[in-house]
Enzyme design. Structure first.
Site, PDB file in Angstrom:
ATOM      1  N   GLY A 160     102.221  42.233  34.458  1.00 43.21           N
ATOM      2  CA  GLY A 160     101.503  42.238  35.731  1.00 43.21           C
ATOM      3  C   GLY A 160     102.063  41.201  36.686  1.00 43.21           C
ATOM      4  O   GLY A 160     102.432  40.094  36.278  1.00 43.21           O
ATOM      5  N   ARG A 295      71.719  66.897  46.657  1.00 44.24           N
ATOM      6  CA  ARG A 295      72.369  68.195  46.787  1.00 44.24           C
ATOM      7  C   ARG A 295      71.436  69.301  46.252  1.00 44.24           C
ATOM      8  O   ARG A 295      70.946  69.210  45.137  1.00 44.24           O
ATOM      9  CB  ARG A 295      73.654  68.165  45.972  1.00 44.24           C
ATOM     10  CG  ARG A 295      74.201  69.505  45.581  1.00 44.24           C
ATOM     11  CD  ARG A 295      75.077  70.034  46.655  1.00 44.24           C
ATOM     12  NE  ARG A 295      75.948  71.070  46.124  1.00 44.24           N
ATOM     13  CZ  ARG A 295      76.565  71.955  46.900  1.00 44.24           C
ATOM     14  NH1 ARG A 295      76.392  71.911  48.207  1.00 44.24           N
ATOM     15  NH2 ARG A 295      77.350  72.862  46.378  1.00 44.24           N
ATOM     16  N   GLN A 314      72.200  69.820  34.364  1.00 39.23           N
ATOM     17  CA  GLN A 314      72.714  68.660  35.097  1.00 39.23           C
ATOM     18  C   GLN A 314      72.190  67.366  34.457  1.00 39.23           C
ATOM     19  O   GLN A 314      72.914  66.379  34.338  1.00 39.23           O
ATOM     20  CB  GLN A 314      72.306  68.745  36.574  1.00 39.23           C
ATOM     21  CG  GLN A 314      73.055  67.793  37.503  1.00 39.23           C
ATOM     22  CD  GLN A 314      74.438  68.305  37.885  1.00 39.23           C
ATOM     23  OE1 GLN A 314      74.938  69.280  37.333  1.00 39.23           O
ATOM     24  NE2 GLN A 314      75.059  67.633  38.844  1.00 39.23           N
ATOM     25  N   GLN A 315      70.945  67.376  34.060  1.00 37.92           N
ATOM     26  CA  GLN A 315      70.367  66.198  33.385  1.00 37.92           C
ATOM     27  C   GLN A 315      71.106  65.938  32.077  1.00 37.92           C
ATOM     28  O   GLN A 315      71.428  64.798  31.751  1.00 37.92           O
ATOM     29  CB  GLN A 315      68.886  66.448  33.097  1.00 37.92           C
ATOM     30  CG  GLN A 315      68.050  66.646  34.346  1.00 37.92           C
ATOM     31  CD  GLN A 315      66.728  67.316  34.041  1.00 37.92           C
ATOM     32  OE1 GLN A 315      66.236  67.257  32.916  1.00 37.92           O
ATOM     33  NE2 GLN A 315      66.147  67.964  35.036  1.00 37.92           N
ATOM     34  N   ARG A 317      74.044  66.666  31.326  1.00 41.43           N
ATOM     35  CA  ARG A 317      75.403  66.190  31.548  1.00 41.43           C
ATOM     36  C   ARG A 317      75.427  64.720  31.922  1.00 41.43           C
ATOM     37  O   ARG A 317      76.339  63.988  31.533  1.00 41.43           O
ATOM     38  CB  ARG A 317      76.059  67.001  32.676  1.00 41.43           C
ATOM     39  CG  ARG A 317      76.330  68.423  32.312  1.00 41.43           C
ATOM     40  CD  ARG A 317      76.648  69.277  33.531  1.00 41.43           C
ATOM     41  NE  ARG A 317      78.030  69.119  33.945  1.00 41.43           N
ATOM     42  CZ  ARG A 317      78.599  69.864  34.889  1.00 41.43           C
ATOM     43  NH1 ARG A 317      77.898  70.779  35.516  1.00 41.43           N
ATOM     44  NH2 ARG A 317      79.861  69.677  35.212  1.00 41.43           N
ATOM     45  N   GLY A 389      83.211  70.562  43.744  1.00 38.79           N
ATOM     46  CA  GLY A 389      84.319  70.332  44.663  1.00 38.79           C
ATOM     47  C   GLY A 389      84.243  68.976  45.345  1.00 38.79           C
ATOM     48  O   GLY A 389      85.260  68.338  45.598  1.00 38.79           O
ATOM     49  N   GLU A 412      95.765  45.887  26.049  1.00 40.69           N
ATOM     50  CA  GLU A 412      95.197  45.022  25.003  1.00 40.69           C
ATOM     51  C   GLU A 412      95.023  45.810  23.698  1.00 40.69           C
ATOM     52  O   GLU A 412      94.122  45.530  22.912  1.00 40.69           O
ATOM     53  CB  GLU A 412      93.850  44.423  25.442  1.00 40.69           C
ATOM     54  CG  GLU A 412      93.947  43.475  26.614  1.00 40.69           C
ATOM     55  CD  GLU A 412      94.300  42.054  26.193  1.00 40.69           C
ATOM     56  OE1 GLU A 412      94.137  41.717  25.010  1.00 40.69           O
ATOM     57  OE2 GLU A 412      94.751  41.298  27.068  1.00 40.69           O
TER      58      GLU A 412
END
Lengths: 647, 647
Positions: A160, A295, A314-315, A317, A389, A412
C-alpha cells in the site's frame, strides 16, 4: 441526557414515517446504548466536518479516473493526517466515507511506524512468501546491505502507498553474512524514491499495480531491487543483527518462539478488518431497507401498491443480515476489547498469560475475519439484488460497497486458509485434554464449554417449536452441540489421514473441507452468538431494548445455524423475520451515518427515493447532451425498414 | 476429422503441461462432442476477426471513461451490424468479448424490430409497471395520440440504447379514447430524438441513467413525455386499435387470453440470459483454474511449493462450479431447443399444443434464469477469491465478469420474483391431478415424474455410500424425492394460508419462502441434472468421454443437492472433487476462448502467469511515472520521526 437534544432526528417526514412510527423501540435509546453519547456526538462531528469541506464533496455515481482518485485521496489524506492519531471511531467514520482514505492514513501513520517499531506486523502477510527469494547480503567493506530481487516472481507486490508516493519501504529479505550463511527472513528499511522529486532511486524498479476492483484511491505498488545498497543500521534488528565486521547475532535461540509470541500481535489487523466489513454491511443495509420501505410494487388491488418490505420474500432476504449486523456490532467491539486486553498484558510483561491470550486472539481473529467479510460480501450482494435495477446503478453505491469490501476476504490472509489456524487451535485443546488431562479454559472463555463436550453431545434438539426459537438460548445450545460434534469429527478425520500414512502437511490439508473449515466457522459463529445472547439477557441492557435485541439475537442464531443444518432450519425459522419487519427501518436508523456520508440517493433518510434519484441523474455529467460522436451515429443510423426480428 | 488439424493446441508448453498430460480424456474429442466442427471453426473465426481488428484492441484492466466506453461500443456495433443476422453462436462469441456490444446489437437489430412486430417482448419487463401511469389520449381532430408522463415515477427507466442514441422508442401507455374511457396498456412508437442531430424532440425529456456497476458500453436511458403528439398509426395495434374517429376496436374479448398466449414468447430473453450467465462462468473458471494450476504456494518441504490446485480446499471451492458449467452447457442448449420447438409450434398454428408448450417453457425459463445467473454470480465470486489478490486486480477480469453478469439476476424479472411463476406452474399440475384427475405429462417432460409422486415419496436414501454417489442416478433420485416433497409442502402451506383467511395475493406471497422458492429451484436443478444424466448415459456419447462426464454429472448433482440438504451432503460428497482435479485444466481448455478474448493475464493458455502479469503491469498507463501531483506530496511529506504505532 442532553445529547438527545442534539440528535437531529433522521425521520424527516416522508414514506418512512409509517415504519418509524410502528417500531417497537425508541431508536435514540438504541443509539445511546450502542454508541453512547460521546461517541455519537464525535461521529456526528466528523460527518459534519467532512460534509462542510469542499475537498470531500462528491457526486453519487461519478466516473472518476483512477489517477484523479489517487490525487484526491492523497489531498484528503493530508487533511486527515493533521488529526495525528487515528482512533477506531475515527476510522469507522472515515471508512464509511471511503476505505481507501483510511488505508492511506493507516499505512502512513500507523502501519509503517508500527512495522519499524515491531518488525512484526504486515497488512499483506499473504504475499510475503514471494519475498523469500529477495536477498540482503552484507558487505563489511562499506558496512552496507546489498538488496537484490532475482526475478519478477520475487518482487514485492501489493504494498500500500508504494504505487505512487512511498519514499521508504520495509522489505523482507533473506539475510546473508559474508560467510555466505543465510540467516532467514529479516526486515530492512529501504529508500525507494527520492523524497525531493518522487523519482525512483537507482536500482529500484517501483511502480503501480494498476486498477483494482475497488479501493482505487489507494495506490498499491510493486518493487524490485538490483544491487541497492543500504546502511547496516537499516536492518530492523529486533530478531537479529549483524555486527560491523559481519557476524550475525540474535537474542533468540529458537526462532519459532519469536514467531509464536508475535501471533497475537498480528491479530490486530484482522480484528479491525472484521469491523470494516461490518461497517460496509451497515451501509448496504441502510440503503436496501430504506429503499424497500419506500419503494412500492404490486399489491392486492390494482389501484394500490405496497412497500416491497411487506413481502415475506424481501424480509427473508434482508432481515437476517440486519440481525447479523447487530450481532457483529456487539461482537467486533468485544473482540477489540479482547485484543486491547492482550496488548495491555504484553505491556505488563506477564508473558505466560500473554501467550495464551495471543493464541486465543489469533484463533478468534483468523475466523472472525472470514465471518465478518463473508457475511458482508453476501449481505451486500443480497442488498444489491433486493434493490433491483436501482441497486445496479452506480450512484446508489452498493457496487462500490461490494468492491471495497471484497479485499477483506483476501488480505491479512485468505479466509479459507486462515480458518485452518482456528481449527488447529481447537484441535490442540482437545489433544491437550485427552492426552495431558488439561482442563479446557481460555483467557477469553471462547472454548470453555468444550470441557463439557461429552454432556453436550448427548443433548438432542428434535422437539423444537417456533416458541422455543424465540429464545436465543435454543440456537445457542444447538451451536454448542455443533462445535463439539465437528471437533470430534475433525479429529477423527485427522487421525484417519495419518493412519493412511500421510504426513502432517497433507493430513491437515485433507481435513479442511471435512470438517475443519466448518468447525472453525461454527466456533466463531457460536462465540458471536454467545456474546450477543449475553448482551440481550444482561440486566444492564435497557429493558425497553431487550425485546428487539432478543429477536435479533434469536434470528441471527437460527439463520447462522441454517448454513450448517438446512433441514433443522426449515422446521424452525418460520415467522421470525416477520416479527422484525416493522422495526427494520428504525434498526437501520441506528446504524446509519448521515446522508452525505451514505452517498446513496435511494438510501436517504427521508425515503424520497425518486426525488433523490432524479436530481442525481439530472446532475450527472452530460446527462441530456448528445454524445460527442453524434455525427458518426447520424451518418450511419440503422434504417427502420431493415430491422428484423430475432430468435 | 480434418478440423482437428486446424485447432491450434492451447497447450503451449509451460506450467499447465503436467495437468494436460494427466487428463483422463482427449480435450479435442470433448470440443468435437460439445460444439461440433462447424461451430468450433466458426467461433475461432470470430475470435480471430475481432483480434485482427484494431477497433477491438484493448488493454487488460485499462481505465476507460464511460463516455469513451459508449463511443467505442457504438463503433464496434457499427461493424457488428454488418453481420445483419445475429446467431446464438455469434452472440456467445461477442458476449465473451463484451456483453454491452451484444446488448447494443440485440436491442437495435433484434429487440426493437421484434417488439414492433410482436408488441409483446421486453427486455426490462420489471420496470414496465412504472409506465402504467403514462397516458396516450387520442385526439380525433388531428388523428394523433398525445403522450404524457405525469411525473418522475412514471418515467421510462433503463431502456437500452435510449441514453445516448435511440431515435425511436416503443412506449407502453394507458390508451384513452375521446370518451375518457381507459383501454389499458398499449404500445406506441414514439420518436424521441431528431435522427439528423440526435437532439431531443420537443416535449421529450430523454437522457442517460448514468454509470452502472457493469455493461457501461450500453447507454441505458430514461424518457418523459409532455404533450408529445404521434400519428394514430404509431399505435402497435395487434391487441387493439383506434378508428380515425376515436372508437376502440380489439380482436380479443378476454385480454387475459392474449396475455396467456404471450407467456411463452416472453421466455426467449430468459432462456438466453441463462446462457449469458453460463458464458461468464466459463470465462471465470478458465481464469481461476489455469491460475490455480500454475500458481504455487507452500508445500510439504520449504524448498518446493505445490500448485494451489493440489489443495483439497481449492478443489472444493472451484471444481463444483466446473461441473455446474458442464451441466449448464448441456442444459442451456436443451432449453434453447425447447424454445425453438415452441416457436415452430406457434408458426404451425397448432394452438392447443403451443399453449401447453408456452406454459412449460415459461416455467422453465423463470427458474433457469435464476439457476444460471446465481450459479454464475457465486461461481465468479468464488473464482475471484480463489485467485487471492490477483483476482482483485482489474486486469484479470474477474471483477468485470462479476459486474457484467450481475444484471442477469435482475432484468427480465428479479430472480426471486420469477421463481413464483415456476412454483405456480407446478402447483397447478398438482391441483389438476388431484381435483380433475389429469395425468401429469408435459410437452418437454419436465414434470412427468410427478405422476409417480406417491411412490417416489416412499423411497428413502439413508444407506448412501461413496460408491453409490459415483452414479448420478443416486442424486437424481434424491432430487425427484425432493421436488415431490417440496411440492406437497408448498401446497399444504398454501392451503394453511388460505384457511387463515388470507386472500390469494397474500397467501401466495406467504408461501414463497416456505416452500415455493425451494420448490422452483429444486425443480429446475432436477431438470438440469436429469438432462445431463441422460447425456452421460446416452450410447451416442463417445465412450472415451463418458467417464469424465459421469463424474461431472454426479458431482453437480451432489453439490446442488447440498444446498437443500447440508446434512445429507456431508455424508456423501467426499472425494468426488478429488477425482476431477487432474482433468480440471483440460476441462476448461474445452470451455475457453482464445487468450485475446479471455483478456486475463493470469488466465492465459500457457499458464505463464507472472510473465503475463508483469508485462501487463508494465504496459499500464504511467505505471512507473511519478504522479502529476508529486510536488504537493513532496512539500508535505510525513516526517519519519513523527510516525507512531497504532492499535
Amino acid at each position: 441526557h442532553t445529547f438527545l437534544k442534539e440528535i437531529s432526528d433522521p425521520a424527516l417526514h416522508g414514506p418512512l414515517d409509517v415504519y418509524r412510527n410502528k417500531a417497537s423501540f425508541n431508536w435514540k435509546d438504541m443509539v445511546r446504548f450502542i454508541d453512547g453519547e460521546d461517541i455519537y456526538l464525535f461521529k456526528q462531528h466528523v460527518f459534519k466536518t467532512l460534509e462542510n469541506d469542499p475537498l470531500f464533496a462528491r457526486q453519487p455515481g461519478e466516473d472518476v479516473p483512477i489517477e484523479k482518485k489517487r490525487e484526491v485521496n492523497f489531498l484528503r489524506y493530508l487533511l486527515g493526517k493533521l488529526q495525528l492519531k487515528l482512533s477506531v471511531y475515527l476510522e469507522d467514520c472515515l471508512g464509511m466515507y471511503d476505505w481507501a482514505l483510511v488505508a492511506k492514513l493507516f499505512l502512513s501513520l500507523g502501519m509503517f511506524g508500527a512495522t519499524v517499531a515491531n518488525s512484526g506486523s504486515s497488512r499483506h502477510k499473504k504475499y510475503l512468501h514471494m519475498s523469500m527469494r529477495t536477498t540482503a547480503k552484507y558487505d563489511p567493506s562499506t558496512q552496507e546491505f546489498v538488496i537484490n530481487s532475482p526475478d519478477f516472481e520475487a518482487a514485492k507486490f501489493w504494498v500500500g502507498n508504494l504505487g505512487k508516493t512511498a519514499t521508504h519501504a520495509v522489505v523482507y529479505a533473506q539475510l546473508y553474512t559474508p560467510d555466505q550463511v543465510c540467516h532467514g527472513l529479516h526486515s530492512f528499511v529501504v529508500p525507494v524514491r527520492d523524497p525531493k522529486t518522487l523519482l525512483a532511486l537507482p536500482g529500484v524498479l517501483v511502480g503501480d499495480m494498476g486498477k483494482k476492483l475497488g479501493q482505487n484511491g489507494l495506490d498499491n505498488g510493486f518493487a524490485m531491487f538490483h544491487n541497492v545498497r543500504i546502511p547496516r543500521e537499516n536492518l530492523l534488528n529486533k530478531t537479529g543483527d549483524v555486527t560491523p565486521d559481519g557476524r550475525y547475532v540474535t537474542p533468540f535461540k529458537d526462532p519459532k518462539k519469536r514467531f509464536g509470541a508475535s501471533l497475537g500481535a498480528l491479530s490486530g489487523g484482522r480484528v479491525y478488518i472484521t469491523r470494516m466489513a461490518l461497517i460496509n454491511l451497515k451501509l448496504a443495509l441502510t440503503v436496501a431497507i430504506r429503499f424497500s420501505a419506500a419503494r412500492r410494487q404490486f399489491g392486492p388491488k390494482d389501484t394500490e401498491e405496497i412497500p416491497v418490505l411487506e413481502y415475506q420474500l424481501q424480509q427473508w432476504r434482508l432481515i437476517p443480515y440486519l440481525a447479523a449486523a447487530y450481532a457483529l456490532e456487539n461482537f467486533t467491539k468485544s473482540i477489540f476489547m479482547n485484543f486491547v486486553e492482550f496488548q495491555i498484558g504484553q505491556m505488563m510483561k506477564d508473558k505466560s498469560d500473554t501467550a495464551e491470550m495471543g493464541r486465543e486472539i489469533h484463533a478468534i481473529s483468523c475466523s472472525s475475519k472470514p465471518l465478518g467479510s463473508w457475511t458482508a460480501q453476501r449481505g451486500i450482494q443480497e442488498c444489491r439484488e433486493a434493490c433491483g435495477g436501482h441497486g445496479y446503478l452506480a450512484m446508489n453505491r452498493l457496487g462500490d460497497l461490494r468492491d471495497d469490501n471484497d479485499p477483506n476476504c483476501t488480505y491479512e490472509g485468505d479466509n479459507n486458509v486462515l480458518l485452518q489456524q482456528t481449527s488447529s487451535y481447537l484441535l490442540s485443546w482437545l489433544h491437550a485434554k485427552q492426552f495431558d488431562g488439561v482442563r479446557i479454559e481460555s483467557p477469553f472463555h471462547t472454548v470453555d464449554f468444550l470441557e463439557e463436550s461429552q454432556e453436550i453431545l448427548k443433548s438432542r434438539f428434535t422437539a423444537l417449536t417456533v416458541d422455543d426459537c424465540v429464545d436465543s438460548a435454543v440456537p445457542l445450545a444447538a451451536y454448542k452441540w455443533l462445535v463439539c460434534f465437528l471437533l470430534e469429527e475433525s479429529q477423527k478425520r485427522l487421525e484417519q489421514e495419518r493412519a493412511l500414512g500421510n504426513d502432517d502437511f497433507e493430513a491437515r490439508n485433507n481435513c479442511q473441507v471435512y470438517y475443519c473449515r466448518s468447525l472453525a466457522m461454527a466456533y466463531i459463529e457460536h462465540t458471536c452468538l454467545q456474546r450477543f445472547h449475553e448482551l440481550t439477557t444482561n440486566q444492564d441492557t435497557p429493558a425497553g431494548l431487550r425485546p428487539v435485541l432478543r429477536k435479533l439475537c434469536s434470528l441471527y442464531g437460527l439463520w447462522s445455524l441454517s448454513s450448517h443444518m438446512t433441514t433443522l432450519y426449515q422446521e424452525q425459522k418460520d415467522i421470525e423475520e416477520m416479527m422484525l419487519k416493522d422495526d427494520a427501518v428504525a434498526l437501520v436508523d441506528v446504524l446509519a451515518p448521515t446522508d452525505f456520508i451514505l452517498n446513496s440517493p435511494i438510501g436517504c433518510a427521508d425515503g424520497q427515493i425518486y426525488n433523490h434519484l432524479w436530481s442525481t441523474i439530472m446532475q450527472g455529467s452530460k446527462v441530456l447532451e448528445r454524445p460527442s460522436w453524434w455525427k458518426e451515429f447520424c451518418s450511419d443510423k440503422p434504417v427502420l425498414g431493415s430491422l428484423r426480428p430475432k430468435l
